[in-house]
Design an enzyme around this catalytic site. Sequence first.
Site, PDB file in Angstrom:
ATOM      1  N   LEU A  97       3.542  14.463   5.916  1.00 41.02           N
ATOM      2  CA  LEU A  97       2.141  14.032   5.953  1.00 41.02           C
ATOM      3  C   LEU A  97       2.004  12.644   6.590  1.00 41.02           C
ATOM      4  O   LEU A  97       2.970  11.906   6.697  1.00 41.02           O
ATOM      5  CB  LEU A  97       1.599  14.040   4.521  1.00 41.02           C
ATOM      6  N   PRO A  98       0.770  12.300   7.002  1.00 42.42           N
ATOM      7  CA  PRO A  98       0.620  11.104   7.863  1.00 42.42           C
ATOM      8  C   PRO A  98       0.783   9.743   7.197  1.00 42.42           C
ATOM      9  O   PRO A  98       1.201   8.812   7.856  1.00 42.42           O
ATOM     10  CB  PRO A  98      -0.813  11.233   8.402  1.00 42.42           C
ATOM     11  N   LYS A 145      14.915   4.108   6.797  1.00 37.86           N
ATOM     12  CA  LYS A 145      14.178   4.438   8.025  1.00 37.86           C
ATOM     13  C   LYS A 145      13.369   3.250   8.519  1.00 37.86           C
ATOM     14  O   LYS A 145      13.375   2.927   9.712  1.00 37.86           O
ATOM     15  CB  LYS A 145      13.247   5.634   7.809  1.00 37.86           C
ATOM     16  N   LYS A 182       3.066   2.248  13.437  1.00 41.96           N
ATOM     17  CA  LYS A 182       2.913   2.611  12.019  1.00 41.96           C
ATOM     18  C   LYS A 182       4.141   2.167  11.213  1.00 41.96           C
ATOM     19  O   LYS A 182       4.007   1.567  10.139  1.00 41.96           O
ATOM     20  CB  LYS A 182       2.735   4.127  11.894  1.00 41.96           C
TER      21      LYS A 182
END
Lengths: 331, 331, 331, 331
Positions: free
Chosen positions: D99-100, D204, D279
Amino acid sequence: MAFRVLSRGASSVHQQQQQLKVLTDLLIRSFSSGPKNVGFIGLGNMGGPMASNLMAKGHKLHVFDISAEAKSALKAKGATPYDNVADLAKASDFVVTMLPNNDIVANTYDTIIGGGGVRSNTIFIDSSTIDPNVAKAVQKKVKEAGATFVDAPVSGGVPGAQNATLTFMVGGSVEEYGAVKELLEGMGKKITHCGGYGMGQAAKVCNNMMLGISMCGLAECMNLAIRLGLDPKVFADIINASTGRSWASEVNNPVPGIIPTAPAGKEYAGGFATGLITKDLGIASAVATTTNSPIPLGALTHQIYRTLMAKGLANKDFSVVYDFLKNSEGK
Amino acid sequence: MAFRVLSRGASSVHQQQQQLKVLTDLLIRSFSSGPKNVGFIGLGNMGGPMASNLMAKGHKLHVFDISAEAKSALKAKGATPYDNVADLAKASDFVVTMLPNNDIVANTYDTIIGGGGVRSNTIFIDSSTIDPNVAKAVQKKVKEAGATFVDAPVSGGVPGAQNATLTFMVGGSVEEYGAVKELLEGMGKKITHCGGYGMGQAAKVCNNMMLGISMCGLAECMNLAIRLGLDPKVFADIINASTGRSWASEVNNPVPGIIPTAPAGKEYAGGFATGLITKDLGIASAVATTTNSPIPLGALTHQIYRTLMAKGLANKDFSVVYDFLKNSEGK
Amino acid sequence: MAFRVLSRGASSVHQQQQQLKVLTDLLIRSFSSGPKNVGFIGLGNMGGPMASNLMAKGHKLHVFDISAEAKSALKAKGATPYDNVADLAKASDFVVTMLPNNDIVANTYDTIIGGGGVRSNTIFIDSSTIDPNVAKAVQKKVKEAGATFVDAPVSGGVPGAQNATLTFMVGGSVEEYGAVKELLEGMGKKITHCGGYGMGQAAKVCNNMMLGISMCGLAECMNLAIRLGLDPKVFADIINASTGRSWASEVNNPVPGIIPTAPAGKEYAGGFATGLITKDLGIASAVATTTNSPIPLGALTHQIYRTLMAKGLANKDFSVVYDFLKNSEGK
Amino acid sequence: MAFRVLSRGASSVHQQQQQLKVLTDLLIRSFSSGPKNVGFIGLGNMGGPMASNLMAKGHKLHVFDISAEAKSALKAKGATPYDNVADLAKASDFVVTMLPNNDIVANTYDTIIGGGGVRSNTIFIDSSTIDPNVAKAVQKKVKEAGATFVDAPVSGGVPGAQNATLTFMVGGSVEEYGAVKELLEGMGKKITHCGGYGMGQAAKVCNNMMLGISMCGLAECMNLAIRLGLDPKVFADIINASTGRSWASEVNNPVPGIIPTAPAGKEYAGGFATGLITKDLGIASAVATTTNSPIPLGALTHQIYRTLMAKGLANKDFSVVYDFLKNSEGK
């Protein structure tokens, strides 16, 4: 005139009547300047003296803090202490919150609302420094619970709180601003209306980002000027008469000895703590991310202050960045 | 009193006599305010109007430029054009140089000295913006050739040059400052003494580094404020009444429409060109490297302006950084 | 084939004949691998062991340094010491210069040329790290004096100099590269041809700017990872197997204990000194200004290392930036 | 062995028995490799092909997306579409969420838990890229509801999703890692165990911050090298054999023509979008603020990419920063 500000979403006659009543109350209150029941939540270095100043104006204070000592200190001056913020709110015409961060503000209002503490004619004023979006979200919840909320963060620091010379930056409607102005004048000398909900916080965070940039930049310039052989006082006079001038250069020059009263001359004691500007720059970074706004100098200033934090300088005035950046002797 | 400033290195009676004569000349000149023979080298956008203003004060001008047109324009107003800077200097009581960069300034003085253009009672005034260390080196050479040199860079831009409202930042002894002040008042309204040789340049470069930092920072803050929902005019008023204020926020707000006369309202035409602030920031970076002085925000501002240069914005007012950083529509 | 590289400016038959002779000499020399007379100027931490390694290969060394001790040390190993760089050059087939900065390199070559030290068949090799434009200017002067010059800065540090494992980055023609390769193999294990004059310096400065950026960035990432709860060794393995890997992460991780042999485990002793990367970043900043190239991260890295310098860390390995940025205990 | 990982807080025999059952299930599942019921929430550019790959391995897919088209596409390949994520979860042995952002992940899990979708033997795997602290908070809620949750963000982009060559970075216990490894191998070729809950996300975000810094730095270095006269291919070879090398320089050089297959040669199409690195850098900035970790280069890189976003470059490969920074023709 009051009808102009009725929210468009008021779909029934009943809702419109309720809103009208709230607005009428606001107008009445803004013309009635007698003593009020004022709740005050958060009695730290800032909140403590602010609450005291309100008592000195004749208001009746209802106070809460997680620290028993902080409550006792206000009780000794005549305030009524509470164990429960919802009960405190029920007893108050105005409630001022002065709390450390987003989460504590949000939780406190949830507790007040959940505990049934919201009376329709109470005005909640949050003077904490938080994310404008959190302020907007809290406003929405308070409004849904039937009352009024404005954000009203301050500048001026502990001395401003003690001497009732704070600046308040208010976010809310014109009527709401009118309704809180007199109360806030009991704690500050300048009450600015910045726009709608959250705009008090937005104004504060943007102003303080600029302040941090100015101070870091000035620290670099003063150090470079000195290293090039300029006399720091002479250069400070030149910059203050030129295009490089700023509040920082005029009022809080970071080089010891330029401005006798500035923190630089007192080993950077007092003033605006590095920990606080770092917090404000953190909020600026967060809202810049949310709005995808580029802030290269703001972000770098944030990192520089964060490095100062990592070096244990949190409690020094933020002009200590000069001391951090300047060359050691002989280097 | 003049003896105080005799250089310590003056080892013979003959040298001391010569120095005494130079100082006496300086003192006499600073009290004699009649028309002078003034050489002017560099007749561009700044130098052209500056030379014209000196003629308007009654001085006799001897002019040089690599552009024949520039010389012709001054000749048409009554100046004497020269093909050779050494000949020009020989005919002059004062020589003002207004040139683009370090190398051209250094070469011009080498040519004057090499061509025998230095008379002992001539005062050379360099109003170019260059590295303070180059100014010091040129001063040394001129002094060795027997004459006087001060650095006197300006701020105020083309309008200041045209209206004789420039600020001059003078580096030299107190006597030398006294000797050039009246002449410079023919071209500017504020003549500041910044310290010894090179300190005029040092003051300018440090002030302009601060100016660049203020403008970039302000551009970020205004953009962020707008993205957060603040009205730009309201926020500009708030910041100007708060700790975030600066010359940039008060006089040259980069958002179109805030200050009607600012370049922002004229598509960033006029004002202080991006190409010039970038040049000044380049000098700042160079002298920071020489002195090993940390300038994190100054260096980043330099890079931001360099990026604007790379995008072809060299001729726009430096407040165009707002237009560069701001979000495109809908982003 | 040699005609291809004759310079276009060779306007007379005589000049062409001279150039042809120089090129023929270069070709002959590149095929003749016997012992040579090699001048070596600059016998410091790098130059000393480099000169020793050339002696170990059988070359006859002619040496100069401003330090008498440095010359004596080489004399003890069989080198001939000189008081005068021009005399040294006259006695040499090759001259290697290994000097601290732009000015000293330029002055040394001026002294050699001015003192008549240039023989037409001598090849000058500058292994100092300097501004590529200074290298180009020196090449031009040496060429005008009739001889050959290449820039050949090194990487590999003191251990590389001691073990003859340096990398040389050569700027010059293909023939010139061929003519110096064998000699340089006596001091290094990789001899790279980077392009025309100055391109050895350009390659070094750009590579080292990237190295500084990588190291600072890695220091930030490792600190953040640790603060988020990652095991530093586990995260180092992840980054080395991922898109974040770099020479710094694989060979010189700045966190103590990750790579046993790295300077981080030895209190940042040895390795590549902060003072040296700061110098290289200063050259990068200067040439970026000259070419108007934006280097935001390079400039910021420069300022960060300059801050470390100001804190007295010049002699520590440049990975000490991790120790500088990381949070103090409990912060 | 399983007892080792029993949480210390398990205060009653009943709780310990329940935990033992969960662990036993995990162990059993990690040895049973038959087809599973797999729920998949989020079927975009990444999630769509990932779900398809799981079907290709023989698993039965239960799918949800807010886009009806996305669900239809998977249904056409044999998956069962759902209107409700709680129902989907009830039918699944594993649930993968892709999901975003933070809020959508948190809300989705709240909806699943609130809708009674959590079975004690279901393993939830979140492969979204989110704040490690949000991942930890979701894990806690899922655990309280009686099931298992791991964070497992990916790298490798759309091609990696399509070709089942993604890297998964897993945060959870050793047993949980063992229990999800085989399933994840159906979508990727490298499954890394990074540590406890949230550590997949932490790894990450830290790796990608380094990647962004490397790419921006490399873009600056390549531009500077070219402006100094270096051949870009020659310099790329030099840097790749030197201390400046990185994944970016070896695999994704931002200058067109250096690496034929890189996005730079295809007008920066494909690859790792600027919008995505921006992001990730936003998450890095947020967690750096939370942990008060200085990230000067990370923050500046974030701002540079944010400026690219403001210029409409969100969909280009992140190596487009070279094109943004490089000088226009003739500047």
